[in-house]
Design a protein around this motif. Structure first.
Motif, PDB file in Angstrom:
ATOM      1  N   LEU A  31      -7.262  20.521  -4.214  1.00  0.00           N
ATOM      2  CA  LEU A  31      -7.470  21.086  -5.619  1.00  0.00           C
ATOM      3  C   LEU A  31      -7.313  22.385  -5.189  1.00  0.00           C
ATOM      4  CD1 LEU A  31     -10.996  20.368  -5.296  1.00  0.00           C
ATOM      5  CD2 LEU A  31      -9.459  20.096  -7.337  1.00  0.00           C
ATOM      6  N   SER A  77     -15.670  25.251 -10.899  1.00  0.00           N
ATOM      7  CA  SER A  77     -14.671  23.524 -11.080  1.00  0.00           C
ATOM      8  C   SER A  77     -15.497  22.485 -12.227  1.00  0.00           C
ATOM      9  CB  SER A  77     -16.057  22.683  -9.192  1.00  0.00           C
ATOM     10  OG  SER A  77     -15.533  21.222  -9.839  1.00  0.00           O
ATOM     11  N   SER A  84      -6.111  20.327 -13.205  1.00  0.00           N
ATOM     12  CA  SER A  84      -5.546  20.478 -11.970  1.00  0.00           C
ATOM     13  C   SER A  84      -4.624  20.853 -11.629  1.00  0.00           C
ATOM     14  CB  SER A  84      -5.191  18.438 -11.564  1.00  0.00           C
ATOM     15  OG  SER A  84      -4.206  18.379 -12.534  1.00  0.00           O
ATOM     16  N   LEU A  88      -5.966  24.682 -12.491  1.00  0.00           N
ATOM     17  CA  LEU A  88      -6.614  24.708 -11.719  1.00  0.00           C
ATOM     18  C   LEU A  88      -6.067  25.837 -11.285  1.00  0.00           C
ATOM     19  CD1 LEU A  88      -9.715  24.689 -10.922  1.00  0.00           C
ATOM     20  CD2 LEU A  88      -8.802  22.659  -9.287  1.00  0.00           C
ATOM     21  N   ARG A 167      -7.901  13.129  -3.844  1.00  0.00           N
ATOM     22  CA  ARG A 167      -6.751  13.720  -3.310  1.00  0.00           C
ATOM     23  C   ARG A 167      -5.101  12.659  -3.842  1.00  0.00           C
ATOM     24  NH1 ARG A 167      -5.223  15.664   2.529  1.00  0.00           N
ATOM     25  NH2 ARG A 167      -4.606  13.528   2.490  1.00  0.00           N
ATOM     26  N   ASP A 170      -6.639   9.505  -7.875  1.00  0.00           N
ATOM     27  CA  ASP A 170      -8.147   9.589  -7.952  1.00  0.00           C
ATOM     28  C   ASP A 170      -8.644   8.409  -8.578  1.00  0.00           C
ATOM     29  OD1 ASP A 170      -7.151  10.135 -10.368  1.00  0.00           O
ATOM     30  OD2 ASP A 170      -8.075  11.977 -10.975  1.00  0.00           O
ATOM     31  N   ARG A 184     -15.586  15.671  -6.757  1.00  0.00           N
ATOM     32  CA  ARG A 184     -14.678  17.940  -7.227  1.00  0.00           C
ATOM     33  C   ARG A 184     -15.404  18.351  -7.074  1.00  0.00           C
ATOM     34  NH1 ARG A 184      -9.404  16.738  -9.593  1.00  0.00           N
ATOM     35  NH2 ARG A 184      -9.651  18.629 -11.024  1.00  0.00           N
TER      36      ARG A 184
END
Length: 301
Positions: A31, A77, A84, A88, A167, A170, A184
């Motif tokens: 992340l 989050s 992502s 993100l 990572r 997923d 996450r």
């Protein structure tokens, strides 16, 4: 010289905690959090408000910083649940800038650019100035060690292995029945809470915090620490933070040798030196100084 060395080690302990927190979010889970400084500042102001405005002990202030940082991380989050990578990163960067504007403009709460004065320090009564500095360093190192033990155990536990699988891809843990969204959120919440704890320690160390203490420069140094040390390895995060802090603080001694440069130019030169180090590490050792250990499947007999 001793006082300066103690100050550098105290600062290094803060960066070690921040780098380990980022390692949970990016190193293990992938992340991208460019808003490190936002959570760091939330912890600093929360702890300051609890101890100075509400008159609570420092331990309550640190616990409040952990809680508020974790809640902020969970909200960010959840709001960016489908994002992502670069997207993100942009959201978290926006969070950090939003928090900086709050710190700067909510004068009734944070006292804005005038600075928030914090009298509570993590020391015992009766100590002299030098002894207090060493005591504070001991407290910071103790917190860093406890954070390392906790986060390193989590990284090696099934929780950490699920984060690594998220990572990498997923879809794999989702296929195996793991709740990817929950993992996450937990990883982001945990990392943000630890960042807020580092902010709490910093606030009670410097005793006066302003919005200028929480700029993107801090986040850049934390990211450099993790990349240089080795993302995914908690020991690498610790080593990277120590190396980057040593180089960043050590370059202060360039000022007397380069008296033809202005202070602004010398400050820029220090970042150029660290940036060059980062480029060299990425070029010649992209996995960092202490790479993440990968377990190979046993060969069939």
């Amino acid at each position: 010289m001793d006082a300066y060395l103690v100050a550098i080690l105290t600062t290094a302990a803060v960066y070690v905690i921040l780098a380990m927190a980022l390692n949970i979010q990016f190193g293990l889970t992938g992340l991208m959090n460019f808003g490190v400084v936002g959570f760091y500042g939330v912890g600093a102001y929360t702890s300051g408000i609890v101890t100075e405005t509400l008159g609570q002990p420092i331990l309550i202030g640190m616990a409040a910083a952990l809680a508020v940082g974790g809640i902020a991380g969970a909200l960010v989050s959840l709001l960016s649940v489908r994002l992502s990578g670069d997207f993100l990163a942009i959201v978290t960067l926006g969070f950090a800038e939003t928090m900086r504007l709050v710190f700067n403009n909510e004068d009734w709460l944070t006292r804005g650019p005038r600075g928030f004065l914090i009298m509570t320090r993590p020391v015992i009564d009766g100590l002299g100035r030098e002894a207090s500095a060493w005591f504070i360093l001991g407290v910071f190192v103790l917190v860093a060690v406890l954070a390392f033990v906790l986060l390193n155990r989590l990284a090696g536990a099934p929780f950490g292995r699920v984060l690594r699988s998220i990572r990498e891809d997923d879809l794999v843990p989702a296929t195996l029945g793991k709740n990817v969204l929950a993992y996450r959120v937990q990883a982001f919440m945990l990392g943000s809470a630890v960042m807020a704890l580092a902010g709490s320690l910093y606030a009670h160390y410097v005793q006066t915090i302003t919005p200028d203490n929480f700029t993107t420069q801090i986040a850049v140094l934390v990211w450099m620490s993790l990349i240089v040390g080795g993302a995914g390895n908690m020991k690498g995060a610790v080593l990277g933070a120590l190396v980057v802090t040593a180089i960043y603080e050590g370059t202060r001694f360039l000022a007397p040798l380069l008296d033809f440069l202005t202070p602004t130019q010398i400050s820029a030169l220090r970042f150029i030196i660290i940036g060059t180090l980062l480029i060299a590490v990425v070029r010649f050792r992209p996995e960092g100084l202490l790479p993440e250990r990968t377990r190979r499947p046993r060969q069939a007999a």
